[in-house]
Design a protein around this motif. Structure first.
Motif, mmCIF file in Angstrom:
data_model
loop_
_atom_site.group_PDB
_atom_site.id
_atom_site.type_symbol
_atom_site.label_atom_id
_atom_site.label_comp_id
_atom_site.label_asym_id
_atom_site.label_seq_id
_atom_site.Cartn_x
_atom_site.Cartn_y
_atom_site.Cartn_z
ATOM 1 N N LEU A 1 25.206 38.111 48.021
ATOM 2 C CA LEU A 1 25.824 38.853 49.111
ATOM 3 C C LEU A 1 25.928 38.037 50.400
ATOM 4 N N ASP A 2 25.688 36.718 50.321
ATOM 5 C CA ASP A 2 25.601 35.925 51.555
ATOM 6 C C ASP A 2 26.945 35.421 52.070
ATOM 7 N N GLY A 3 28.026 35.729 51.416
ATOM 8 C CA GLY A 3 29.332 35.347 51.929
ATOM 9 C C GLY A 3 30.057 34.287 51.137
ATOM 10 N N SER A 4 29.331 33.494 50.335
ATOM 11 C CA SER A 4 29.997 32.438 49.580
ATOM 12 C C SER A 4 30.929 33.021 48.510
ATOM 13 N N VAL A 5 30.540 34.133 47.914
ATOM 14 C CA VAL A 5 31.385 34.775 46.914
ATOM 15 C C VAL A 5 32.674 35.270 47.561
ATOM 16 N N LYS A 6 32.576 35.745 48.791
ATOM 17 C CA LYS A 6 33.770 36.247 49.484
ATOM 18 C C LYS A 6 34.836 35.168 49.591
ATOM 19 N N SER A 7 34.424 33.952 49.932
ATOM 20 C CA SER A 7 35.395 32.868 50.050
ATOM 21 C C SER A 7 35.961 32.485 48.692
ATOM 22 N N GLN A 8 35.150 32.554 47.652
ATOM 23 C CA GLN A 8 35.642 32.255 46.304
ATOM 24 C C GLN A 8 36.647 33.314 45.841
ATOM 25 N N LEU A 9 36.355 34.569 46.111
ATOM 26 C CA LEU A 9 37.288 35.629 45.737
ATOM 27 C C LEU A 9 38.612 35.496 46.486
ATOM 28 N N ALA A 10 38.518 35.091 47.760
ATOM 29 C CA ALA A 10 39.721 34.952 48.579
ATOM 30 C C ALA A 10 40.625 33.827 48.090
ATOM 31 N N GLN A 11 40.073 32.896 47.316
ATOM 32 C CA GLN A 11 40.889 31.836 46.737
ATOM 33 C C GLN A 11 41.706 32.329 45.545
ATOM 34 N N VAL A 12 41.293 33.449 44.987
ATOM 35 C CA VAL A 12 41.978 34.006 43.821
ATOM 36 C C VAL A 12 42.941 35.119 44.212
ATOM 37 N N ALA A 13 42.541 35.941 45.161
ATOM 38 C CA ALA A 13 43.366 37.077 45.572
ATOM 39 C C ALA A 13 43.210 37.321 47.062
ATOM 40 N N ASP A 14 44.213 37.912 47.652
ATOM 41 C CA ASP A 14 44.174 38.283 49.060
ATOM 42 C C ASP A 14 43.594 39.692 49.179
ATOM 43 N N PRO A 15 42.722 39.926 50.168
ATOM 44 C CA PRO A 15 42.126 41.265 50.308
ATOM 45 C C PRO A 15 43.131 42.387 50.494
ATOM 46 N N SER A 16 44.354 42.051 50.914
ATOM 47 C CA SER A 16 45.372 43.088 51.099
ATOM 48 C C SER A 16 46.132 43.397 49.810
ATOM 49 N N GLU A 17 45.919 42.593 48.756
ATOM 50 C CA GLU A 17 46.613 42.803 47.494
ATOM 51 C C GLU A 17 45.999 43.953 46.694
ATOM 52 N N GLU A 18 46.830 44.537 45.844
ATOM 53 C CA GLU A 18 46.333 45.508 44.879
ATOM 54 C C GLU A 18 45.801 44.736 43.669
ATOM 55 N N VAL A 19 44.530 44.940 43.357
ATOM 56 C CA VAL A 19 43.878 44.189 42.284
ATOM 57 C C VAL A 19 43.385 45.150 41.210
ATOM 58 N N THR A 20 43.743 44.866 39.973
ATOM 59 C CA THR A 20 43.195 45.609 38.835
ATOM 60 C C THR A 20 42.299 44.671 38.053
ATOM 61 N N VAL A 21 41.024 45.032 37.913
ATOM 62 C CA VAL A 21 40.066 44.175 37.222
ATOM 63 C C VAL A 21 39.853 44.682 35.793
ATOM 64 N N TYR A 22 39.599 43.731 34.904
ATOM 65 C CA TYR A 22 39.272 44.072 33.521
ATOM 66 C C TYR A 22 38.383 42.982 32.951
ATOM 67 N N CYS A 23 37.785 43.264 31.800
ATOM 68 C CA CYS A 23 36.978 42.271 31.087
ATOM 69 C C CYS A 23 37.226 42.498 29.602
ATOM 70 N N GLY A 24 36.191 42.383 28.775
ATOM 71 C CA GLY A 24 36.376 42.650 27.358
ATOM 72 C C GLY A 24 36.369 44.135 27.047
ATOM 73 N N SER A 25 35.369 44.847 27.594
ATOM 74 C CA SER A 25 35.241 46.269 27.278
ATOM 75 C C SER A 25 35.120 47.152 28.510
ATOM 76 N N GLY A 26 35.320 46.615 29.699
ATOM 77 C CA GLY A 26 35.244 47.410 30.913
ATOM 78 C C GLY A 26 33.890 47.428 31.573
ATOM 79 N N VAL A 27 32.902 46.756 30.972
ATOM 80 C CA VAL A 27 31.535 46.791 31.506
ATOM 81 C C VAL A 27 31.324 45.708 32.565
#
Length: 273
Positions: free
Chosen positions: A209-235
């Motif tokens: 929760l220290d902020g480094s993940v936030k910058s990594q996520l921002a490299q993949v998507a913009d916070p203003s975008e609509e994002v749908t997340v998925y994995c193998g089974s939803g867990v």
């Protein structure tokens, strides 16, 4: 929205209802055994497969229960819509996030995830016992938030380019690329999806929760975008959903059926690198 995660040191035991979600995908009885051995006093136990999934369905490997079943779960757990609820697992696991998302979907806006997990809870002096909780039945009525739920139809529309949203795959990179598929019968990904391995959300075994993940996520998507997340089974997509919300992404949905549901259709298209 309020906080998604809470540190154990900041929890007021006296004002909290607790949900224990410890589980193991390798041993489906492990969580129940752990609960019976010791848990936070007054905590109810939610099992991934018995309570938070409907394993009789075919919409993926961990399909979401019907609303009626979820409502019954909330009521028999003694919950009211305004309760302050803390959910825990062993820390760095996806199970508390799954429960948290279900609660968000039902309108429980005061639910949070104990980021450090049960081990830290025991060390913090929070009361622990082995007595099974028997809550007082409530008559609460959920306030369903369909804005955080992604149906298969919505995902199909996104793949077709008919929505402004993006798809974000929470699986390991080799599974996303279709190089390795240890679980599902067809390797690959939903067409057009980007990748963010949910394991990257952690540092030292717990969610970072220290902020480094936030910058990594921002490299993949913009916070203003609509994002749908998925994995193998939803867990394991649930903690990615939770961390996106924690880091200021406003419009996020969870495709609970996920890749295992996507490939269940004969004409399902997949991509590989």
């Amino acid at each position: 929205m309020g906080n998604v995660f809470v540190s154990v040191k900041d929890i007021d035991f006296g004002e909290t209802k607790w949900i224990d979600t410890r589980f193991s995908l390798q041993d489906v009885h492990e969580g129940q055994r752990k609960y019976e051995q010791s848990h936070v006093t007054g905590a109810v136990y939610w099992d991934l497969e018995q309570d938070m999934s409907d394993m009789t369905k075919t919409a993926g490997r961990h399909p979401m229960p019907e609303k009626e079943a979820l409502t019954n779960l909330f009521r028999k757990s003694g919950l009211s819509i305004g309760d302050h609820i803390v959910i825990y697992d062993d820390g760095g696991s996806p199970f508390a996030a799954r429960a948290w998302w279900l609660l968000q979907y039902a309108g429980f806006t005061n639910a949070v995830i104990a980021v450090e997990g049960f081990g830290a809870i025991t060390q913090a002096g929070i009361p622990i016992d082995s007595v099974a909780s028997v809550p007082v039945l409530t008559s609460m009525s959920p306030e369903w938030d369909e804005g955080i739920y992604a149906s298969r139809q919505l995902v199909e529309e996104t793949v077709a380019g008919n929505t402004a949203g993006i798809l974000l795959d929470a699986r390991a990179a080799e599974r996303y690329r279709g190089e390795k598929e240890p679980i599902d019968p067809i390797a690959g990904r939903i067409p057009g999806a980007l990748n963010f391995d949910w394991e990257q959300l952690k540092k030292g075994g717990i969610f970072d929760l220290d902020g480094s993940v936030k910058s990594q996520l921002a490299q993949v998507a913009d916070p203003s975008e609509e994002v749908t997340v998925y994995c193998g089974s939803g867990v394991t997509a649930a903690p990615l959903y939770a961390m996106l919300k924690h880091n200021g992404f406003d419009s996020v949905r969870l495709y609970v059926g996920s890749y295992s549901d996507w490939i269940s259709q004969k004409d399902a298209k997949v991509e590989k690198d």
